[in-house]
Design an enzyme around this catalytic site. Structure first.
Site, PDB file in Angstrom:
ATOM      1  N   LYS A  51     -12.386   1.423  -1.991  1.00  0.00           N
ATOM      2  CA  LYS A  51     -12.301   0.067  -2.560  1.00  0.00           C
ATOM      3  C   LYS A  51     -13.667  -0.319  -3.118  1.00  0.00           C
ATOM      4  O   LYS A  51     -14.562  -0.664  -2.372  1.00  0.00           O
ATOM      5  CB  LYS A  51     -11.830  -0.903  -1.483  1.00  0.00           C
ATOM      6  N   ASP A  67     -11.649   3.072  16.539  1.00  0.00           N
ATOM      7  CA  ASP A  67     -12.489   2.959  15.343  1.00  0.00           C
ATOM      8  C   ASP A  67     -12.359   4.254  14.528  1.00  0.00           C
ATOM      9  O   ASP A  67     -12.607   5.347  15.050  1.00  0.00           O
ATOM     10  CB  ASP A  67     -13.942   2.732  15.788  1.00  0.00           C
ATOM     11  N   GLY A 115       0.855  -0.185   8.200  1.00  0.00           N
ATOM     12  CA  GLY A 115       1.610   1.053   8.387  1.00  0.00           C
ATOM     13  C   GLY A 115       2.368   1.603   7.192  1.00  0.00           C
ATOM     14  O   GLY A 115       3.221   2.474   7.361  1.00  0.00           O
ATOM     15  N   GLY A 116       2.050   1.145   5.989  1.00  0.00           N
ATOM     16  CA  GLY A 116       2.760   1.636   4.793  1.00  0.00           C
ATOM     17  C   GLY A 116       2.612   3.143   4.594  1.00  0.00           C
ATOM     18  O   GLY A 116       3.594   3.848   4.334  1.00  0.00           O
ATOM     19  N   SER A 141       0.831  -1.209   0.000  1.00  0.00           N
ATOM     20  CA  SER A 141       0.000   0.000   0.000  1.00  0.00           C
ATOM     21  C   SER A 141       0.860   1.252   0.000  1.00  0.00           C
ATOM     22  O   SER A 141       0.439   2.310  -0.477  1.00  0.00           O
ATOM     23  CB  SER A 141      -0.870   0.035   1.258  1.00  0.00           C
ATOM     24  N   ASP A 197      -5.934   2.352  13.953  1.00  0.00           N
ATOM     25  CA  ASP A 197      -6.311   1.016  13.451  1.00  0.00           C
ATOM     26  C   ASP A 197      -6.261   0.041  14.625  1.00  0.00           C
ATOM     27  O   ASP A 197      -5.373   0.152  15.479  1.00  0.00           O
ATOM     28  CB  ASP A 197      -5.322   0.564  12.358  1.00  0.00           C
ATOM     29  N   ASP A 216      -7.396   4.661   4.309  1.00  0.00           N
ATOM     30  CA  ASP A 216      -7.275   3.482   3.445  1.00  0.00           C
ATOM     31  C   ASP A 216      -7.997   2.318   4.128  1.00  0.00           C
ATOM     32  O   ASP A 216      -7.406   1.289   4.447  1.00  0.00           O
ATOM     33  CB  ASP A 216      -5.775   3.176   3.238  1.00  0.00           C
TER      34      ASP A 216
END
Ligand SMILES: C[S@@+](CC[C@H](N)C(=O)[O-])C[C@H]1O[C@@H](n2cnc3c(N)ncnc32)[C@H](O)[C@@H]1O
Length: 320
Positions: free
Chosen positions: A277, A232, A195-196, A166, A212, A248
């Site tokens: 997505k 959340d 964590g990208g 990602s 997250d 993301d």
């Protein structure tokens, strides 16, 4: 009637055709449209009002393209570097064909030494540019134009410390937007794990709140500029306005878009990179809805990135 040859990712030409409107013909990764629309999400490069050339051999094709270039160069002044882009998609071996024709083209135009010295080979940057753009749709047929619109998509280099693929998406999104996080800036990363994206911002010196429930890994775990919050994303509110919102989330794209709208309307961020997505669903209604944010943004770009699969990425800068 102006036409455009839109080039995008192979496998997504049905969406590209729908978005471009009035498709005349399509193939793997390209659509010829009767309308010369620019700034499409699914187009990486749009050749505006292209001419089509057909010939049985690489040498004959190069000759036709060279004649076209010479003819259309007569009234042109070349004072600065200009893009020269020969590309192909689809059938195996077509890229090699494009390179062979490009080599023959360069030989045929070598007497224009001063002009050709200014040529910069490869994809142009984002926006409209003037140069020579050639796209092969099969071995005997290529489209060529002198004007093109680049979406800014590009294959990015990986970083061994980045914990996910990602990472490449957010790096590419900076090119589309024309800005990247800078030292001292603040970032909230919703759906951050592993964590990208957080790593990408932190390696540029930005401070990141990574939201997250999942754990951060690789170069993002224990990074001094990254604070992990197991919360959340939909309930998270920043204490003050942040420079960047990253989002993301592995969630229904409409929910992620609603979340972005809430952030933009509340003015909680200055810029954003948000991935939606769409999976197997038609992304066009989602895209139309996303473009509704244009009134609140100075720059809103929706792109199907080189590194995107069944997803699209929104980047934007809020109006002050
Ligand atoms: C595709 S991954 C993110 C990858 C990340 N951008 C990177 O570069 O490594 C999607 C993440 O969304 C997270 N996620 C899904 N729903 C969430 C929610 N409601 N709140 C926080 N995180 C959520 C998942 O836990 C998952 O880690």
């Amino acid at each position: 009637m102006p036409t455009a040859l839109h080039v995008g990712q192979k496998g997504f030409e049905a969406f590209l055709a729908k978005e471009a409107g009035s498709p005349l013909e399509k193939g793997p990764g390209w659509v010829l449209s009767q309308e010369a629309r620019q700034d499409l999400c699914f187009a990486h490069l749009s050749l505006l009002e292209p001419a089509v050339f057909e010939a049985p051999t690489a040498n004959a094709l190069a000759g036709k393209i060279a004649d076209f270039f010479l003819e259309t160069s007569r009234s042109e002044r070349y004072e600065a570097p200009w893009p020269l882009c020969f590309e192909a998609a689809g059938a195996e071996g077509l890229s090699a064909r494009a390179r062979t024709v490009e080599k023959a083209f360069l030989e045929k135009t070598s007497r224009m030494a001063r002009v050709m010295k200014l040529a910069e080979q490869g994809r142009p940057g984002p926006g409209e540019s003037r140069g020579l753009f050639v796209h092969f749709v099969d071995f005997k047929r290529a489209f060529a134009s002198r004007r093109a619109f680049g979406g800014g998509q590009r294959r990015m280099a990986d970083d061994a410390q980045a914990p996910s693929r990602s990472y490449l998406k957010v790096e590419e999104a900076y090119l589309v937007l024309g800005e990247a996080p800078a030292k001292g800036q603040s970032v909230v990363d919703l759906g951050a794990a592993p964590g990208g994206w957080s790593f990408s911002a932190a390696k540029r010196g930005a401070r990141v709140l990574a939201v997250d429930n999942g754990p951060l890994k690789g170069g993002a775990a224990e990074h001094p500029l990254i604070e992990h919050r197991a919360e959340d994303a939909f309930k998270f509110k920043p204490a003050q306005r942040v420079d960047w919102l990253f989002c993301d989330l592995l969630e229904e794209p409409r929910k992620a878009l609603d979340l972005l709208r809430r952030w933009v309307e509340a003015g909680w961020c200055r810029r954003f990179v948000v991935n939606l997505k769409f999976g197997r669903n038609d992304p066009l209604p989602l895209l139309r809805e996303a473009r509704g944010l244009e009134t609140l943004c100075r720059a809103l770009k929706a792109r199907h990135l080189y590194h995107d699969r069944e997803e699209l990425t929104l980047t934007g800068i809020l109006k002050p």
